[in-house]
Design a protein around this motif. Structure first.
Motif, PDB file in Angstrom:
ATOM      1  N   ASN A  27     -44.974   8.383 -25.864  1.00 57.93           N
ATOM      2  CA  ASN A  27     -43.598   8.794 -25.561  1.00 57.93           C
ATOM      3  C   ASN A  27     -43.546  10.091 -24.759  1.00 57.93           C
ATOM      4  O   ASN A  27     -42.676  10.250 -23.894  1.00 57.93           O
ATOM      5  N   LEU A  28     -44.466  11.009 -25.008  1.00 59.19           N
ATOM      6  CA  LEU A  28     -44.542  12.208 -24.180  1.00 59.19           C
ATOM      7  C   LEU A  28     -44.997  11.839 -22.777  1.00 59.19           C
ATOM      8  O   LEU A  28     -44.512  12.401 -21.787  1.00 59.19           O
ATOM      9  N   GLY A  29     -45.907  10.866 -22.662  1.00 56.74           N
ATOM     10  CA  GLY A  29     -46.297  10.389 -21.340  1.00 56.74           C
ATOM     11  C   GLY A  29     -45.119   9.805 -20.577  1.00 56.74           C
ATOM     12  O   GLY A  29     -44.981  10.011 -19.366  1.00 56.74           O
ATOM     13  N   THR A 224     -53.453   4.323 -20.123  1.00 55.06           N
ATOM     14  CA  THR A 224     -53.128   5.745 -20.189  1.00 55.06           C
ATOM     15  C   THR A 224     -51.633   5.901 -20.460  1.00 55.06           C
ATOM     16  O   THR A 224     -50.852   4.978 -20.189  1.00 55.06           O
ATOM     17  N   PRO A 225     -51.224   7.056 -20.982  1.00 53.49           N
ATOM     18  CA  PRO A 225     -49.778   7.273 -21.142  1.00 53.49           C
ATOM     19  C   PRO A 225     -49.009   7.105 -19.832  1.00 53.49           C
ATOM     20  O   PRO A 225     -47.863   6.639 -19.837  1.00 53.49           O
ATOM     21  N   ASP A 226     -49.642   7.445 -18.704  1.00 52.33           N
ATOM     22  CA  ASP A 226     -48.969   7.282 -17.415  1.00 52.33           C
ATOM     23  C   ASP A 226     -48.737   5.815 -17.079  1.00 52.33           C
ATOM     24  O   ASP A 226     -47.748   5.477 -16.420  1.00 52.33           O
ATOM     25  N   ASP A 227     -49.634   4.928 -17.501  1.00 59.88           N
ATOM     26  CA  ASP A 227     -49.413   3.494 -17.258  1.00 59.88           C
ATOM     27  C   ASP A 227     -48.082   3.055 -17.858  1.00 59.88           C
ATOM     28  O   ASP A 227     -47.329   2.282 -17.250  1.00 59.88           O
ATOM     29  N   ILE A 228     -47.801   3.529 -19.057  1.00 60.51           N
ATOM     30  CA  ILE A 228     -46.559   3.141 -19.729  1.00 60.51           C
ATOM     31  C   ILE A 228     -45.388   3.948 -19.194  1.00 60.51           C
ATOM     32  O   ILE A 228     -44.280   3.423 -19.044  1.00 60.51           O
ATOM     33  N   GLY A 229     -45.628   5.204 -18.858  1.00 61.74           N
ATOM     34  CA  GLY A 229     -44.559   6.036 -18.300  1.00 61.74           C
ATOM     35  C   GLY A 229     -44.058   5.521 -16.967  1.00 61.74           C
ATOM     36  O   GLY A 229     -42.843   5.464 -16.712  1.00 61.74           O
ATOM     37  N   GLN A 230     -44.967   5.119 -16.106  1.00 60.26           N
ATOM     38  CA  GLN A 230     -44.573   4.615 -14.791  1.00 60.26           C
ATOM     39  C   GLN A 230     -43.822   3.294 -14.903  1.00 60.26           C
ATOM     40  O   GLN A 230     -42.838   3.063 -14.192  1.00 60.26           O
TER      41      GLN A 230
END
Length: 278
Positions: A27-29, A224-230
């Motif tokens: 969630n922070l990502g 990665t958190p970025d995978d989910i963030g994007q």
């Protein structure tokens, strides 16, 4: 990949994104990626220390941030957090229902209270969050993203409580998409696979087993958190304006061959630890 290479840096300028469980992990990502495209961020969690650290990181990216220490099981506290966020940042445009609980345990060893706790945090907490934000989302014609899991549609060993909660979330997501579409509100779920550096991986992947599990994932790596963030930014953006009621699986193909690799690893390690009665 930097999200700004794909999305305009001001894509969410002037829009408020509210994230439960926003102080850490996936969630922070998600919050970091929305900050990178100009969003104002309301983050809610139970630990003020985690929220403060997360807020400092997000402010360093240029975001306006409001923090709210509350439990999603406490509806009055959640309502107050939503009101406070509106006063500080403006009405909510995107709601991320990310607060969750998990622990690996055989079903015969899960206490009724332990099962209820996971369902209350994940499923009831998600409903509380949506209901408390409804009027603001109606005003902005906004959208909701639920963080689901492969356990929602695939049986995983020692995850009966989580599977029940996440399946309930995805069913509720579809019902809300059906009912709230007339208000212009879109609802979708994301089911991540194992995400490196998160509490979920630390709890659920047995120590020393990460490489073996990666080999069972078709793309050969953890996310990665970025995978989910994007992905979250895309689903909340105008590019996805006709997508609602959909579960998007972002797991590197982990669930395509089933949960057998996970089952073998977790059951072996849990047996070593004496937690399985099998």
């Amino acid at each position: 990949m930097n999200i700004r290479s794909c999305f305009a840096h001001d894509l969410f300028q002037g829009k408020t994104v509210f994230i439960t469980g926003g102080g850490s992990g996936i969630n922070l990502g998600i919050a970091r990626n929305f900050a990178a495209v100009g969003a104002d961020l309301g983050i809610l969690g139970r630990s003020q220390d985690k929220l403060n650290a997360a807020a400092a990181e997000l402010r360093a990216l240029g975001a306006r941030v409001s923090t709210h220490a509350a439990d999603v099981r406490d509806y009055p506290a959640l309502e107050k957090a939503m009101r406070d966020a509106r006063e500080e940042l403006g009405p909510i445009h995107t709601l991320i229902c990310g607060a969750a609980g998990n622990f690996p345990l055989p079903a015969e060893q899960i206490s009724p209270n332990g099962f209820k706790s996971v369902v209350d945090i994940d499923l009831l907490g998600s409903f509380h969050t949506c209901r408390a934000a409804f009027e603001q989302l109606q005003e902005t014609r906004g959208n909701i993203i639920f963080i689901s899991a492969g356990m929602a549609f695939m049986p995983y060993a020692f995850q009966a409580h989580v599977g029940a909660a996440k399946a309930g979330i995805d069913n509720m997501m579809r019902n809300l998409a059906l009912e709230w579409g007339r208000f212009g509100i879109r609802c979708n779920s994301i089911a991540p696979g194992p995400i490196e550096g998160t509490e979920g991986v630390r709890r659920l992947v047995p120590e020393g087993s990460a490489d073996a599990l990666k080999q069972a994932i078709p793309l050969g790596r953890f996310g990665t958190p970025d995978d989910i963030g994007q992905l979250s930014v895309f689903l909340a953006s105008p590019l996805a304006s006709y997508i609602t009621g959909t579960l998007v699986v972002a797991d590197g193909g982990q669930n395509l061959p089933g949960s057998g690799a996970w089952t073998q690893l977790i059951m072996t390690e849990m047996a070593k630890a004496g937690k399985s009665s099998a």
